[in-house]
Each structure stands twice: as C-alpha cells, then as structure tokens.
Design an enzyme around this catalytic site. Structure first.
Site, PDB file in Angstrom:
ATOM      1  N   ASP A   1     -12.497  -8.762   4.249  1.00 21.97           N
ATOM      2  CA  ASP A   1     -13.738  -8.598   3.476  1.00 21.97           C
ATOM      3  C   ASP A   1     -14.394  -9.957   3.281  1.00 21.97           C
ATOM      4  OD1 ASP A   1     -13.781  -5.837   3.091  1.00 21.97           O
ATOM      5  OD2 ASP A   1     -14.308  -6.058   0.963  1.00 21.97           O
TER       6      ASP A   1
ATOM      7  N   TYR B   1       0.816  -1.214   0.000  1.00 19.94           N
ATOM      8  CA  TYR B   1       0.000   0.000   0.000  1.00 19.94           C
ATOM      9  C   TYR B   1       0.855   1.271   0.000  1.00 19.94           C
ATOM     10  CZ  TYR B   1      -4.694  -1.896   0.829  1.00 19.94           C
ATOM     11  OH  TYR B   1      -5.919  -2.511   0.706  1.00 19.94           O
TER      12      TYR B   1
END
Ligand code: IPM
Ligand code: MN
Length: 360
Positions: free
Chosen positions: A250, A142
C-alpha cells in the site's frame, strides 16, 4: 487459443473497472484471434446479500474450472461500520485465497514518467522505479491459530505462524522472477524481534544456494518502509510475509501517484487470480469516476502469467502507456480535464485493436 475466465467483479467500483478490463480483453481476442469465454461469479458483499456467504461454493467451483480468475474489488461500508457483523465481505477474500491455495501475491510497482507530477515523492526519487513485491498470502498472522479473546473478553490475541515449506514455495517464485530481472532479492522481515522472521531468513538463505547468481539481501521492515520513500530504486524483487507485504505494497503504491494504476497477481497451487490492488472505493461507485487502469493491467498480467501470451500482454501495456502520455485518463491523474472510467476503457480497447489488428 481458447481460454475460460472466471469473472468476479465484486463490490463498489469492482464491476465498472472490471467491465473495462473485459472490453480490452475482447479487443485482444479480435486482434490476436483468440477465444475467451467469461463466466461471472458472486463474491463479497454482493454474495452475502444473495447467499449469506461472501465466497459461495458455486463461485469456488466456477474458479476451479477456469483457466484464470479476473477479480474486481471487495468491501462495503455497511460492514465497516458494524463491528458486530457476523460475516464480512473481506472474509470472502481470505477464504478465496486459502481455498484456492493462492499463496503468492505478486505486486509490481512502477513509476510512469508521464504522470510523475502526481506522485507525492520528488521526480528524482521515483525516476526509474521498477520493482516487484512477492507477498506471502495464505499464512502468517492473517490465518494463524489460536486467535480471539480470552474468557473475560478484555484480552485479544493473534498468532503469527510459518512453516519452512510455506516459505520455500514462495521463495521459488521470487527467485525465478529474479533470474529474469536484475538477479537480486531483498527479504523484508523483523528478524531482530520475531521468531517467524528468523525462520524466514534461515529458509530463504538455504533456498538461495540453488540460485548462486542471485544476490540476496535482508532488510528490516521498518528500514524498508523508510527506504521505500527515500530511495525506492534500491528494490528489484522484494520477498516478504503476509502482513509486512500488505503494508509495504500500500505504501509503495503511492510512488506511482495513484492506487488506481496498480495490478496484481495471486498464484499458487491451482488457478491464478488477477486483480487491481485498490479496494471497492464505495464513495464513487457507480459514478464512472474510478481509474480502470489497475484492472486493465491486471488483465495484461493474466495474459502474460496465466496464458503465456506475452505479445498480447505487451499490447495492453503499450496502450496504457499511450493514454498516460496523451493525458486521456481519469480524475485521479487528470484533475482538470478527466475522462470517465468508460472513456478510458474505450480508448485503451480501441488502441489495442488498432495497433494489433494486422495479427487477426
Ligand atoms: C489486500 C487487502 C486485504 C488484505 C484485506 C481487504 C483483507 O488489504 O488485498 O491487500 O489485507 O490482504
Ligand atoms: Mn492491503
């Protein structure tokens, strides 16, 4: 007790679910005789509209002087459909994590028997599921440099980079949590392929020597994704890097049956932040259809983790359990006879106050 809370409601359904969490916190104040003050700050698309910056300096200052941050959601479709947008709301989220040093994202995953029929997984598979994922949040692919395109623009690259220190500091939080749970940590990685994963294994194995009672095991991310669906009860504390943790949590959220149910905490060097794991869900924003329970349980996590108010936190969890048992929930859980976001917030706040007001 007095506490200062920075409230960053953000975009989409963020403001309406955060409002319910604040309502429940006010019920806690009254029932347990605390005094919380709330100061609002801009973040995300709302902040870009006003200041051009998704995480303005003002907001950063507000966060740094607070005892905890309650966050709603970030993201707006007008940026999703514009690949050339120079600033994106999500950059605000990433900047905030980095600037506040929020290196550890804690996502508890639990199945609730009262709503087990809304899970796409079979009841016997999700029975008793109760684990927590520690996702590294301020490093890895990231944030690694270099990233971008080559000169001609037809080759792109990102860099995944980790230091031992970055791995150690989140390991500490995961192992401490494991000591209070089932004394088991599963490190999820891709050590058969990635150098960073091999550094994770080496560092976590070394670190685990300080916790001889904790059983450490390792699982490749692809296998972990499979186990999550086949046999999620094998997990207790899961420790993993940024991107694997993003994807895994998720996927794990599906176990409960609704993404709208799940809270999270992000902590690290300074003040901690609490937010539902769902996004801004712009399709229903403003319609009071979104589930506020993820935001409300995030407030419960805040009381527990940031303020050490265990009884208060449990009072919120008990009220949430009650509305689930009673079917007094939003449309994601109760299709036929749903309550609105506001009604669910009202019910939970009333229950919290009614069953604890003797404390006042
Ligand atoms: C999350 C989100 C963010 C992430 C996005 C919005 C940048 O998916 O909090 O999990 O990938 O970390
Ligand atoms: Mn995500």
């Amino acid at each position: 007790m007095q506490k200062k809370i920075a409230v960053l409601a953000g975009d989409g359904i963020g403001p309406e679910v955060t409002k319910q969490a604040l309502k429940v916190l006010r019920a806690i104040e009254r029932a347990f005789d605390h005094e919380f003050t709330y100061e609002e700050g801009l973040v995300g698309a709302a902040a870009i509209d006003e200041t051009g910056n998704p995480f303005p300096k003002e907001t950063e200052k507000l966060c740094l002087k607070a005892d905890a941050i309650l966050f709603g959601a970030i993201g707006h479709p007008k940026y999703d459909n514009d690949p050339n947008a120079k600033v994106r709301p999500e950059q605000g989220l990433l900047a905030m994590r980095k600037k506040l040093g929020l290196y550890s994202n804690v996502r508890p995953i639990k199945s609730y028997p009262a709503i087990s029929e809304i899970s796409p997984l079979k009841a016997n598979i999700i029975e008793g599921v109760d684990f927590v994922v520690f996702r590294e949040l301020t490093s890895g692919i990231y944030f690694g440099e270099p990233r971008g395109r080559n000169e001609s623009g037809d080759v792109a690259f990102d860099t995944c980079i980790y230091s031992k220190e970055e791995i150690r500091r989140i390991s500490k939080l995961a192992f401490e949590a494991a000591m209070k749970r089932k004394k088991k940590v599963t490190l999820v990685d891709k050590a058969n392929v990635l150098a960073t994963s091999r550094l994770w294994r080496e560092t976590v194995r070394e670190y685990s020597q300080d916790f001889p009672e904790v059983k450490l095991d390792y699982m490749y991310i692809d296998n972990a994704a499979m186990k999550l669906i086949q046999n999620p009860s094998v997990f207790d504390v899961v420790l993993t890097e940024n991107m694997f943790g993003d994807i895994l949590t998720d996927a794990a959220s599906v176990i409960t049956g609704s993404l709208g149910m799940l809270p999270s905490a992000s902590m690290g060097e300074k003040v901690a932040l609490f937010e539902p794991i769902h996004g801004s869900y712009p399709e229903v924003a403003g319609q009071l259809r979104a589930n506020p329970i993820g935001a409300i349980l995030s407030a419960a996590m805040m009381l527990n983790y940031a303020f050490d108010m265990v009884e208060e936190s449990n009072a919120i969890k008990a009220a949430v359990q009650q509305v689930l048992d009673d079917g007094e929930v939003t449309e994601d859980i109760n299709h036929d006879n749903p309550l609105s976001t506001k009604e669910v917030g009202d019910k939970i706040a009333t229950l919290v106050y009614a069953s604890n007001s003797v404390n006042a």
